[in-house]
Design an enzyme around this catalytic site. Structure first.
Site, PDB file in Angstrom:
ATOM      1  N   CYS A  55       0.811  -1.218   0.000  1.00  0.00           N
ATOM      2  CA  CYS A  55       0.000   0.000   0.000  1.00  0.00           C
ATOM      3  C   CYS A  55       0.843   1.266   0.000  1.00  0.00           C
ATOM      4  CB  CYS A  55      -1.015  -0.008   1.141  1.00  0.00           C
ATOM      5  SG  CYS A  55      -0.322   0.078   2.809  1.00  0.00           S
ATOM      6  N   HIS A 103      -2.856   1.200   6.699  1.00  0.00           N
ATOM      7  CA  HIS A 103      -3.198   1.159   5.279  1.00  0.00           C
ATOM      8  C   HIS A 103      -3.368   2.563   4.721  1.00  0.00           C
ATOM      9  CE1 HIS A 103      -4.275  -0.772   1.596  1.00  0.00           C
ATOM     10  NE2 HIS A 103      -5.355  -0.040   1.498  1.00  0.00           N
ATOM     11  N   HIS A 115      -5.679   1.939  -4.596  1.00  0.00           N
ATOM     12  CA  HIS A 115      -4.764   1.391  -3.589  1.00  0.00           C
ATOM     13  C   HIS A 115      -4.314  -0.021  -3.934  1.00  0.00           C
ATOM     14  CE1 HIS A 115      -7.868  -0.927  -0.912  1.00  0.00           C
ATOM     15  NE2 HIS A 115      -8.334  -0.823  -2.124  1.00  0.00           N
TER      16      HIS A 115
END
Length: 139
Positions: A55, A103, A115
């Site tokens: 991420c 995240h 993402h």
């Protein structure tokens, strides 16, 4: 030709309605444009591109392509700019998720995040509401 028709169909499946929100800045626009070129590539933990990403690897790589150095870990990216509420988000802003900020993605517009989700997935667009949003960050 059949091949051309198939290529068109594949492309149309990848079209996502990102609305017409203007990016936060030319920097944010360039980072988002770079990340968009990586849709469909695999998530690999610890990877920073260019052929696989985790991420924060995706977000740091995207901003590097735009000419900005930001911290590599998501927790560092959380403190790399101005914090934003969901209503303040503009395309290219970072979006942080989960209480421990593990995240991060890029706000893509129209309630969507671009993402690298997790192992076994690919860089993709997803609703911002699919994960527990904490705040945005404008670089």
């Amino acid at each position: 030709s059949l091949e051309a028709a198939e290529n068109r169909a594949n492309r149309s499946n990848e079209r996502v309605d990102l609305g017409n929100d203007l990016p936060a800045s030319s920097l944010a626009a360039a980072a988002l444009a770079a990340a968009k070129t990586k849709t469909g590539l695999p998530y690999v933990y610890g990877a920073s591109g260019p052929s696989s990403f985790d991420c924060s690897g995706l977000t740091s790589w995207a901003y590097a392509q735009a000419g900005a150095r930001i911290p590599r870990p998501s927790q560092g990216q959380a403190n790399a700019g101005t914090r934003l509420s969901m209503s303040q988000l503009m395309p290219g802003d970072l979006v942080l998720f989960y209480g421990d900020l593990h995240h991060v993605g890029l706000y893509a517009g129209n309630g969507l995040v671009l993402h690298a989700p997790r192992t076994g997935t690919f860089v993709r667009y997803e609703s911002i509401n699919n994960m527990p949003f904490q705040f945005g960050v404008r670089i």
